[in-house]
Design an enzyme around this catalytic site. Structure first.
Site, PDB file in Angstrom:
ATOM      1  N   CYS A   1       0.905  -1.019   0.247  1.00 29.06           N
ATOM      2  CA  CYS A   1      -0.042  -0.026   0.091  1.00 29.06           C
ATOM      3  C   CYS A   1       0.904   1.273  -0.173  1.00 29.06           C
ATOM      4  CB  CYS A   1      -1.155   0.070   1.033  1.00 29.06           C
ATOM      5  SG  CYS A   1      -0.117  -0.348   2.669  1.00 29.06           S
ATOM      6  N   ASN A   2       2.111   1.292   1.003  1.00 35.39           N
ATOM      7  CA  ASN A   2       2.695   2.390   1.086  1.00 35.39           C
ATOM      8  C   ASN A   2       3.588   2.616  -0.283  1.00 35.39           C
ATOM      9  OD1 ASN A   2       2.327   3.099   3.650  1.00 35.39           O
ATOM     10  ND2 ASN A   2       3.237   1.211   4.051  1.00 35.39           N
TER      11      ASN A   2
END
Lengths: 350, 350, 350, 350
Positions: free
Chosen positions: D150-151
């Site tokens: 996600c990051n």
């Protein structure tokens, strides 16, 4: 004189808060801090906010290590204090933040806790009305003190003036509490994860199962002189997304023929001279932020004639007035020190 | 067929949520959005989360601009709907998210709101028990609908099955609600600032003054067939730090002689076939996170014989099932569309 | 000796925090509290957490009312202090929590603030390295003190040791700060509403427009001996859902040829003897909760050779070490009192 | 045609979000849900918000149970996917939400993860620029897809247009991310407790140790055509008190001689036609609340000439666009379905 202190359960939330308060106490030397699985580690690894105690190392929680201090605080899971209290016979003052020494009724203990029953100690809520006096008088010179359950003392303080004065009926109390998760302790449970609590309100122990119920009934029976079984309470705690705090909304029926003035006077008379339990002016109600970090219980009172109920809304910091502050305040009384030493009335807000 | 829609109050929270739901509705064309001081600005400046509506510009809220649509939603401060409703006489369907058309009693209106009294419209809570049937039947083909107050519908849905079945006594209800601040609207007030709400639980309207009280009494009177004045309720809302959600803890005395099975059956019979109002299995209680963004009311029921009370804990999203979802669900029913169109039963959690 | 004090802006967040700290100061008598629109009201209506100051009433903020005290604190919106400072010529000590007296460069003032430029006062960050010494030395006996901007002092303290020692390059600093909304003050703005902040991270002043940027450049120029225009900083604040706190993540390039030991030594040498600015052991980084209510800046340092940058993560309470605590600490120094009087190193956690 | 689906890790956060999205997908039948320790229990005990899936029971996560579906989603801790992928050789489409099949470089895998290295699969970020085209083209007809970190995808999407266009220098990137704790999964760890996260900002993996760093370097190398080792990034994630969301503040130096118009054009050209990655107008920056529950990445861009850096601020929902939404969007592309099926562009705000 400086008193030497040992605090067990020092890596948990209650233990940490006791240490935070004692760190500012001029008459106390924190000599020993203990834990279980974390023994051997620096305290500050587990309590990184306690900068002034960076020199302390967690030791094992054993009777031998706890013995030999002037004062011992036990901040252990319920059911674990008993094993230490026998071995601390020579310790001048022992204060238990757990439940083991709160209840006077073995039946209540068996019904809500179970396991070995322990003798009741002096209950650490100084402002509580008991048989026409204040609990404070029972704490002077006490050698064994049971700090209260945070939800229990909040509800008991909210209602004791009214039941003692006979203006509310304790047989149909309803209490709903918004509570922060720190009251549940620093245990790694899925339901206490931040992702589960953030942005959500989560009820638990619904329907009469919470362990603080018998403690409330016991306190209100003592306040009113009534039998324990005359006190009936519907009690529902709701976890909300704030780390600390209890906002208790407590209602009870108005006794017929009671005037508004009589109702307000009951609380005003009980708490008008208290520092740490304050009744707000009419129309004012407290927020938990106002008591964050403080030992203050703030209380607002409404008389709802349409519903025929008095509503008391009380804010406390569960870790201070609800636990560690109550313990330190009781300690001050027991030792004959000024009652408010190391305790703040002012909250940290916003 | 596609229905043309205008939404007033489109820069606020309720208006925004109506738009969010309608944006996913296959039978709706959002043609017009209006506001007051923000007229002339792109909608997305005020609702930056509504990416699919980036083409819309806020117009003035005037009868002329609202007229000429198949459906008009009014999401205005209470007391402001009336001025538009006369001018919308030709509009096939008008749904008011405000309070102006909810109450049937002018006395109740005068006591809690004041100002001009407006005729009551069909109450937009389809699952509510009314005189032995469901409110849904009154919404079929309706041309004027009053969406409910979020707290009111939550409490009414929580208790209606019990009062209709005669298993609980509606004369001594106690309701305490943990609520998110979005229910108070997007108005720049100091007491709604993030700094005031974060980390705190803040009570308001304590002691019987909240405007949703007469709405609850009206609904429960209709559910039970009792007179309005037989319904008594102690009602306390508490702001907690979550943007959305209501967790209502509602209790009422058990009617003597009622069995546990009879009590549970009342709710099970009422809601067993419903999609958007669900009774959880015994011992389960809902969290507001479970209904975030969903049109679902989740309900847990406990029978507390020691307190002689039934406790219902109900979670809703105040902006969905409490307001905009109720409006859209009611619209679907009025138009003969599948009732759940554009509405989700699944919440966005964690 | 007891000093008499007046606090202006006493109904706001900075003023409230100054009062909270002074309320525990043994050498201070809080005699006067002032406000604008709230003048005439009890202080406690606006600061309900300051129970020990319940006797104070807000007065008008006028030069006449502020004059005649030993110490005056100004906690006013920027641009408003100047009008009072002339009239307070006889006041022995004036401390401005606003921006008016922080900047030495009128160009910087004009570019970021505008309006009348005021003379710079002694900058209230005692631990800041300035020309090979500490700013503390400039505060001894000071009569006019400018408390720092909260974000500015956090970033300046984070980097000053490295730029002073020449181990990091100040020409390409990047700082991203997670900040609580209390730093924005108690003003009723829609974008500061709880509904907008809860559950969200909101950037603001992106791209070099934040007013604390020139203050950082000025401080780091003083620390390094370099010209102001050699200091370049990309600065982005992000509002996050906590009422208080700043967590600054600050990075700067490593100067070629510098060893890890040299880097760590720069910070260790600068802060090893400080009480209120502490460098954590290697591999440890602070949380804002650890400094809640405390005057402590906690700092963690990482050396990232792959990115060729040093990363400093610093936690402060924006209202304490960032504003009111800095003001009181500076006051203590100016008056020759023990520097930590009325200031806590321990945070209120969890 | 309806595709049968199995989801492993269905009791966790990523698995739950995949299910939430698929529950609204008209072409998908969720046939099988699996878990480890929770196998045998109703799904809804662990995902109480997924009301429409109340009929599903968690089964064991074994190759035999997962086999025989058209599509299998793996939402397992990293390092665990590999054991299933061999056994799923006949499964037409497998999508791994874990890290096992993301990295092309075994060296990078060894340095940041360790354990068995697995072959890279098609990377599930359709809008990412890769060698002058979009990653979308590599997903058409794909049979094995690795959903992104996600990051990582947030940072890569933020910078890819600039590095591809040569307007920013990828050798000195600084990224600081405010992230919600759901990204860390539903594991009962003390540091993820609500009491630790509420009211606090907590950094972790400071100094270049986060596992998403090699994933970002790989993506930006592919976007720019540069070698992997030319991409250098200082990366710091900070946990903040919101259950979901990433707000990434990402900066990189401006390449000399580049005009503002060229810079903005790079992003506008890359994303102007995209539905789920949107560049906001100049001067606008996103909030995570605006994308809650949505598959949208919102991006604001500032050109800071004083700091000589471009700053991109990007908001995503870590569980949607960051994980489950990316997986479903990639699935839609692989199957030839409309790319946005079952995915919302509109967030749930406030």
């Amino acid at each position: 004189m400086t008193y030497s202190v040992a605090v067990s359960g020092a890596s948990g939330y209650a233990g940490g808060e006791i240490l935070r308060l004692l760190a500012g106490h001029p008459d106390i030397e924190i000599r020993t801090v203990t834990a279980h699985s974390n023994a051997g580690q620096p305290l500050i690894e587990h309590q990184p906010h306690l900068r002034s105690l960076a020199h302390l190392t967690l030791q094992d929680t054993t009777p031998a290590i706890l013995a030999g201090h002037d004062i011992v605080f036990l901040a252990l899971p319920h059911g674990q204090s008993g094993q230490y209290t026998d071995a601390l016979g020579d310790t001048p003052l022992v204060i238990d933040a757990g439940a083991d020494h709160r209840l006077t009724s073995q039946d209540a203990w068996d019904a809500f806790y179970g396991g070995a029953f322990h003798e009741p100690w002096s209950y650490g809520v100084p402002e509580l009305l008991v048989d026409g006096t204040k609990q404070r008088s029972h704490l002077v010179g006490a050698r064994r003190i049971a700090a209260p359950g945070c939800n229990a003392s909040t509800v008991s303080l909210s209602l004791a003036p009214g039941v003692a004065a006979g203006v509310i009926d304790p047989s149909d109390i309803v209490a709903v509490l918004a509570v922060g998760p720190s009251g549940a302790g620093k245990s790694a449970k899925t339901n206490l994860l931040a992702s589960e609590i953030l942005g959500s309100a989560n009820p638990y122990a619904v329907g009469g199962t919470h362990r603080h119920i018998p403690e409330i009934r016991q306190a209100l029976a003592a306040a009113s002189g009534a039998a324990d079984d005359r006190i009936r309470i519907s009690f529902t705690p709701v976890l909300v997304p704030m780390s600390r705090g209890i906002l208790a909304t407590v209602t009870a029926p108005i006794v017929e023929g009671t005037s508004d003035a009589q109702i307000r006077a009951a609380w005003q008379d009980a708490y008008g001279d208290e520092t740490f339990v304050q009744l707000l002016p009419e129309g004012h109600f407290p927020r938990t932020a106002d008591v964050l970090g403080a030992n203050t219980a703030l209380m607002g009172l409404a008389i709802d004639r349409a519903a025929n109920r008095v509503t008391i809304v009380t804010a406390v910091d569960n870790l201070v007035k609800g636990t560690a502050g109550a313990a330190v305040q009781s300690m001050n009384i027991a030792l004959g020190l000024p009652e408010g030493t190391a305790l703040s009335t002012n909250g940290v807000a916003p």
